[in-house]
Design a protein around this motif. Structure first.
Motif, PDB file in Angstrom:
ATOM      1  N   LEU A  23       0.058  -0.068 -10.067  1.00 44.30           N
ATOM      2  CA  LEU A  23       0.580   1.157  -9.468  1.00 44.30           C
ATOM      3  C   LEU A  23       2.067   1.022  -9.145  1.00 44.30           C
ATOM      4  CD1 LEU A  23      -2.405   2.032  -7.108  1.00 44.30           C
ATOM      5  CD2 LEU A  23      -1.566   3.451  -8.991  1.00 44.30           C
ATOM      6  N   ILE A  24       2.471  -0.146  -8.682  1.00 44.54           N
ATOM      7  CA  ILE A  24       3.887  -0.363  -8.363  1.00 44.54           C
ATOM      8  C   ILE A  24       4.736  -0.316  -9.633  1.00 44.54           C
ATOM      9  CG2 ILE A  24       5.533  -2.097  -7.535  1.00 44.54           C
ATOM     10  CD1 ILE A  24       3.377  -2.873  -5.423  1.00 44.54           C
ATOM     11  N   ARG A  25       4.220  -0.864 -10.747  1.00 43.78           N
ATOM     12  CA  ARG A  25       4.946  -0.769 -12.009  1.00 43.78           C
ATOM     13  C   ARG A  25       5.146   0.695 -12.404  1.00 43.78           C
ATOM     14  NH1 ARG A  25       1.516  -5.549 -15.015  1.00 43.78           N
ATOM     15  NH2 ARG A  25       2.800  -7.302 -14.318  1.00 43.78           N
ATOM     16  N   THR A  26       4.095   1.492 -12.207  1.00 41.22           N
ATOM     17  CA  THR A  26       4.207   2.927 -12.491  1.00 41.22           C
ATOM     18  C   THR A  26       5.239   3.569 -11.569  1.00 41.22           C
ATOM     19  OG1 THR A  26       1.895   3.023 -13.182  1.00 41.22           O
ATOM     20  CG2 THR A  26       2.941   5.113 -12.573  1.00 41.22           C
ATOM     21  N   GLY A  27       5.230   3.150 -10.315  1.00 39.39           N
ATOM     22  CA  GLY A  27       6.190   3.681  -9.341  1.00 39.39           C
ATOM     23  C   GLY A  27       7.625   3.378  -9.720  1.00 39.39           C
ATOM     24  N   LYS A  28       7.862   2.209 -10.255  1.00 39.97           N
ATOM     25  CA  LYS A  28       9.220   1.858 -10.683  1.00 39.97           C
ATOM     26  C   LYS A  28       9.692   2.777 -11.805  1.00 39.97           C
ATOM     27  CE  LYS A  28       9.280  -3.048  -9.424  1.00 39.97           C
ATOM     28  NZ  LYS A  28       9.381  -4.442  -9.919  1.00 39.97           N
ATOM     29  N   ALA A  29       8.780   3.075 -12.726  1.00 35.01           N
ATOM     30  CA  ALA A  29       9.131   3.990 -13.822  1.00 35.01           C
ATOM     31  C   ALA A  29       9.423   5.391 -13.280  1.00 35.01           C
ATOM     32  CB  ALA A  29       7.995   4.040 -14.835  1.00 35.01           C
ATOM     33  N   LEU A  30       8.653   5.823 -12.276  1.00 37.34           N
ATOM     34  CA  LEU A  30       8.901   7.108 -11.654  1.00 37.34           C
ATOM     35  C   LEU A  30      10.262   7.169 -10.996  1.00 37.34           C
ATOM     36  CD1 LEU A  30       5.426   7.833  -9.976  1.00 37.34           C
ATOM     37  CD2 LEU A  30       6.423   9.068 -11.917  1.00 37.34           C
ATOM     38  N   VAL A  31      10.611   6.104 -10.283  1.00 38.70           N
ATOM     39  CA  VAL A  31      11.912   6.055  -9.594  1.00 38.70           C
ATOM     40  C   VAL A  31      13.046   6.066 -10.604  1.00 38.70           C
ATOM     41  CG1 VAL A  31      13.412   4.616  -8.160  1.00 38.70           C
ATOM     42  CG2 VAL A  31      11.010   4.922  -7.529  1.00 38.70           C
ATOM     43  N   ALA A  32      12.879   5.332 -11.705  1.00 40.57           N
ATOM     44  CA  ALA A  32      13.921   5.287 -12.734  1.00 40.57           C
ATOM     45  C   ALA A  32      14.144   6.675 -13.342  1.00 40.57           C
ATOM     46  CB  ALA A  32      13.547   4.283 -13.810  1.00 40.57           C
ATOM     47  N   ALA A  33      13.045   7.392 -13.640  1.00 38.01           N
ATOM     48  CA  ALA A  33      13.169   8.740 -14.199  1.00 38.01           C
ATOM     49  C   ALA A  33      13.758   9.699 -13.192  1.00 38.01           C
ATOM     50  CB  ALA A  33      11.781   9.215 -14.658  1.00 38.01           C
ATOM     51  N   TRP A  34      13.369   9.544 -11.938  1.00 34.32           N
ATOM     52  CA  TRP A  34      13.884  10.408 -10.847  1.00 34.32           C
ATOM     53  C   TRP A  34      15.372  10.209 -10.655  1.00 34.32           C
ATOM     54  CZ3 TRP A  34      14.774   8.541  -5.510  1.00 34.32           C
ATOM     55  CH2 TRP A  34      15.039   9.575  -4.602  1.00 34.32           C
ATOM     56  N   THR A  44       0.828  -1.212   0.000  1.00 36.64           N
ATOM     57  CA  THR A  44       0.000   0.000   0.000  1.00 36.64           C
ATOM     58  C   THR A  44       0.857   1.253   0.000  1.00 36.64           C
ATOM     59  OG1 THR A  44      -0.162  -0.265   2.411  1.00 36.64           O
ATOM     60  CG2 THR A  44      -2.019  -1.017   1.079  1.00 36.64           C
ATOM     61  N   ARG A  45       1.957   1.245   0.724  1.00 39.41           N
ATOM     62  CA  ARG A  45       2.855   2.407   0.733  1.00 39.41           C
ATOM     63  C   ARG A  45       3.443   2.636  -0.658  1.00 39.41           C
ATOM     64  NH1 ARG A  45       4.657   3.815   6.019  1.00 39.41           N
ATOM     65  NH2 ARG A  45       2.773   3.704   7.302  1.00 39.41           N
ATOM     66  N   LEU A  46       3.839   1.555  -1.294  1.00 41.76           N
ATOM     67  CA  LEU A  46       4.420   1.672  -2.636  1.00 41.76           C
ATOM     68  C   LEU A  46       3.386   2.199  -3.632  1.00 41.76           C
ATOM     69  CD1 LEU A  46       6.392  -1.715  -2.744  1.00 41.76           C
ATOM     70  CD2 LEU A  46       7.287   0.565  -2.225  1.00 41.76           C
ATOM     71  N   ALA A  47       2.161   1.691  -3.530  1.00 37.81           N
ATOM     72  CA  ALA A  47       1.114   2.132  -4.433  1.00 37.81           C
ATOM     73  C   ALA A  47       0.769   3.602  -4.217  1.00 37.81           C
ATOM     74  CB  ALA A  47      -0.128   1.263  -4.260  1.00 37.81           C
ATOM     75  N   LEU A  48       0.692   4.021  -2.965  1.00 39.76           N
ATOM     76  CA  LEU A  48       0.397   5.420  -2.666  1.00 39.76           C
ATOM     77  C   LEU A  48       1.507   6.340  -3.166  1.00 39.76           C
ATOM     78  CD1 LEU A  48      -1.141   5.190   0.918  1.00 39.76           C
ATOM     79  CD2 LEU A  48      -2.271   6.074  -1.134  1.00 39.76           C
ATOM     80  N   ALA A  49       2.751   5.896  -3.006  1.00 35.37           N
ATOM     81  CA  ALA A  49       3.882   6.695  -3.487  1.00 35.37           C
ATOM     82  C   ALA A  49       3.787   6.896  -4.998  1.00 35.37           C
ATOM     83  CB  ALA A  49       5.194   6.023  -3.114  1.00 35.37           C
ATOM     84  N   ALA A  50       3.368   5.843  -5.716  1.00 28.10           N
ATOM     85  CA  ALA A  50       3.214   5.957  -7.165  1.00 28.10           C
ATOM     86  C   ALA A  50       2.037   6.855  -7.514  1.00 28.10           C
ATOM     87  CB  ALA A  50       3.027   4.574  -7.772  1.00 28.10           C
ATOM     88  N   ARG A  51       0.939   6.665  -6.812  1.00 30.74           N
ATOM     89  CA  ARG A  51      -0.282   7.424  -7.117  1.00 30.74           C
ATOM     90  C   ARG A  51      -0.090   8.913  -6.898  1.00 30.74           C
ATOM     91  NH1 ARG A  51      -5.717   4.721  -5.256  1.00 30.74           N
ATOM     92  NH2 ARG A  51      -5.573   3.867  -7.380  1.00 30.74           N
ATOM     93  N   TYR A  52       0.705   9.271  -5.899  1.00 29.23           N
ATOM     94  CA  TYR A  52       0.909  10.685  -5.576  1.00 29.23           C
ATOM     95  C   TYR A  52       2.282  11.196  -6.022  1.00 29.23           C
ATOM     96  CZ  TYR A  52      -3.438  10.245  -3.051  1.00 29.23           C
ATOM     97  OH  TYR A  52      -4.765  10.028  -2.750  1.00 29.23           O
ATOM     98  N   ASN A  53       2.869  10.456  -7.001  1.00 24.38           N
ATOM     99  CA  ASN A  53       4.082  10.928  -7.670  1.00 24.38           C
ATOM    100  C   ASN A  53       5.208  11.250  -6.683  1.00 24.38           C
ATOM    101  OD1 ASN A  53       5.644  11.562  -9.883  1.00 24.38           O
ATOM    102  ND2 ASN A  53       4.924  13.678 -10.018  1.00 24.38           N
ATOM    103  N   SER A  54       5.528  10.278  -5.832  1.00 21.22           N
ATOM    104  CA  SER A  54       6.574  10.471  -4.825  1.00 21.22           C
ATOM    105  C   SER A  54       7.627   9.379  -4.944  1.00 21.22           C
ATOM    106  CB  SER A  54       5.960  10.470  -3.419  1.00 21.22           C
ATOM    107  OG  SER A  54       6.957  10.707  -2.452  1.00 21.22           O
ATOM    108  N   PRO A  55       8.533   9.512  -5.926  1.00 16.17           N
ATOM    109  CA  PRO A  55       9.543   8.467  -6.129  1.00 16.17           C
ATOM    110  C   PRO A  55      10.484   8.300  -4.946  1.00 16.17           C
ATOM    111  CG  PRO A  55      10.021  10.398  -7.475  1.00 16.17           C
ATOM    112  CD  PRO A  55       8.656  10.605  -6.914  1.00 16.17           C
ATOM    113  N   SER A  56      10.740   9.351  -4.192  1.00 17.74           N
ATOM    114  CA  SER A  56      11.650   9.227  -3.045  1.00 17.74           C
ATOM    115  C   SER A  56      11.078   8.281  -1.999  1.00 17.74           C
ATOM    116  CB  SER A  56      11.909  10.608  -2.429  1.00 17.74           C
ATOM    117  OG  SER A  56      10.703  11.186  -1.964  1.00 17.74           O
ATOM    118  N   ILE A  57       9.770   8.366  -1.746  1.00 17.04           N
ATOM    119  CA  ILE A  57       9.143   7.456  -0.777  1.00 17.04           C
ATOM    120  C   ILE A  57       9.103   6.034  -1.335  1.00 17.04           C
ATOM    121  CG2 ILE A  57       6.976   6.899   0.398  1.00 17.04           C
ATOM    122  CD1 ILE A  57       6.480   9.870   0.705  1.00 17.04           C
ATOM    123  N   ALA A  58       8.807   5.911  -2.623  1.00 17.16           N
ATOM    124  CA  ALA A  58       8.797   4.586  -3.253  1.00 17.16           C
ATOM    125  C   ALA A  58      10.165   3.919  -3.128  1.00 17.16           C
ATOM    126  CB  ALA A  58       8.405   4.705  -4.715  1.00 17.16           C
TER     127      ALA A  58
END
Length: 455
Positions: A441-452, A400-414
């Protein structure tokens, strides 16, 4: 009565967390492998593996033989590509795979004298595979043949096999583990392969064990596959190979969970099996290694499952790499009137898609066609903090933390909550009462972290 046994191994045959979804394997597990005929053409993406795309080495209009290299894997983490048919190179094109990737590909039109696919399959399921002359093969020669043959892991990840078996003075391999768990629901291609081509699996395992200088070779199978266990036990008689029969549980076939179940070892966060002295591969990969080394034949065909209540005749098929998904589905009678979703792979980790012109690749383990009754149409509701996803996660993450981090565009938390430790098994989504698409959502979060990380 359960066949579970794990004598002689330090593990318990189990791992913490995980789930027990209906396996639905009865739809196709009794279907013997059938051989598809040579298609009119094949389309071969230049990236069918984890790593760097291979470089095309043929041109439009060129005539190629069966097994001829058409793409060269120049980088260490890459894999060469070979033609599964004889024919003429038509043109370079772009294909979209079920995972959404747009990739350059080579199309080959069938022409000239062909090697019958039935002959290739008959070779693989032959009982004449050698077991007592493996020592004549030099380890480095085996590694080179695996590399030149374009072999990748056929369990789904498609990691270039030569990378796993290349000697490394800093990471010595004690145990070679061969994964025959096939814990993904519906899929039965490995189960049939273990029954029908056990001897080639054993020969491939012995060759790979010699390549990595392993002191121990273990074939791991879940206890819901009694016939496969029987055939493998017979095939491994008077060899050094052991059979580990494990509890049926999802995702038992994940490398970290399997190593924990059998050897009782924990792979460190961000680590690899080699960090604990283990090399791991799939049963299908081992059969391909045997054919490459003994028969001097590259990876051109594989066994896949076509299953689900949305397919008219569920089957296990031996198909050429590059054949279209439509041809495969048509061979199985087409889809039913109530079919609702087509998935490349199984329902837990596969990708749903609609473009049936997409080709079968080295990493395609099967197709699953689900009906409307099998798909939940419940709408997402707010998370109730029940913790079921945490209890199910085999990696001890907090989905849930990972999904929320992705949903709210927070790669640092992810990143802080180790999003890259997730291997997207789908356990969290399966148990979520709020029907939140956690894995997506986690897949999206991984892409966010990679771009970050590139900033």
């Amino acid at each position: 009565m359960s066949l579970f046994r794990l004598k002689g191994f330090p593990g318990t045959g189990n791992f913490r967390h995980g789930i027990h979804p209906p396996d639905n394997k009865a739809l196709s597990e009794e279907s013997k492998v059938e051989v598809m005929d040579i298609p009119e053409s094949v389309t071969l993406p230049l990236l069918q593996h984890l790593g760097v795309p291979c470089k095309p080495v043929v041109k439009p209009g060129q005539t190629v033989r069966y097994g001829e290299m058409i793409g060269l894997g120049e980088a260490f983490v890459s894999a060469s590509l070979h033609s599964p048919i004889a024919g003429k190179v038509k043109r370079m094109t772009v294909v979209t795979l079920p995972n959404g990737k747009h990739l350059p590909a080579i199309t080959i039109q069938a022409d000239g004298d062909q090697i019958p696919p039935q002959k290739i399959w008959d070779e693989m399921r032959s009982k004449d595979w050698p077991r007592d002359c493996i020592s004549i093969y030099d380890p480095l020669t085996i590694v080179k043949i695996i590399h030149d043959s374009g072999i990748v892991g056929l369990g789904g990840a498609a990691f270039p096999t030569h990378v796993k078996v290349t000697p490394n003075d800093t990471r010595m391999i004690d145990t070679l583990m061969i994964n025959g768990c096939e814990c993904e629901p519906y899929l039965t291609c490995d189960y049939r392969l273990m029954q029908e081509a056990a001897r080639s699996i054993v020969t491939g395992a012995l060759l790979t064990g010699r390549a990595v200088s392993a002191r121990e070779i273990v074939i791991c199978v879940e206890d819901n596959k009694p016939e496969a266990i029987k055939k493998l036990t017979e095939a491994t008689e008077q060899t050094v190979i052991k059979i580990a029969v494990l509890k049926t549980k999802y995702p038992q076939g994940s490398e970290k969970q399997l190593i924990k179940s059998v050897l009782g070892l924990e792979i460190p966060l961000g680590g690899l099996p080699s960090d604990v002295g283990v090399a791991m591969s799939n049963v299908g990969t081992m059969a391909t290694v045997a054919r490459a080394v003994i028969k001097e034949a590259p990876l051109t065909h594989r066994v896949i499952s076509v299953s689900g209540r949305g397919i008219k005749t569920p089957r296990n098929l031996f198909v050429p790499i590059g054949i279209s998904m439509k041809e495969v589905i048509d061979f199985c009678g087409g889809i039913t009137h109530d079919a609702a979703r087509i998935i490349a792979g199984g329902p837990m980790m596969g990708f749903s898609f609609s473009d049936l012109s997409a080709p079968v690749t080295k990493g395609t383990s099967g197709l699953t066609v689900l009906t409307h009754d099998e798909i939940s149409d419940e709408k997402e509701t707010p998370c109730i903090r029940c913790g079921r996803c945490v209890d199910a996660c085999p990696m001890n993450l907090i989905p849930t933390r990972l999904a929320l981090a992705a949903r709210y565009n927070s790669p640092s938390i992810a990143s802080q909550y180790h999003i890259h430790a997730c291997f997207e098994c789908g356990c969290c989504t399966y148990v979520c009462p709020a029907k939140i698409n956690l894995v997506q959502l986690i897949r999206t979060g991984k892409a966010l972290v990679a771009a970050w990380a590139k900033r």
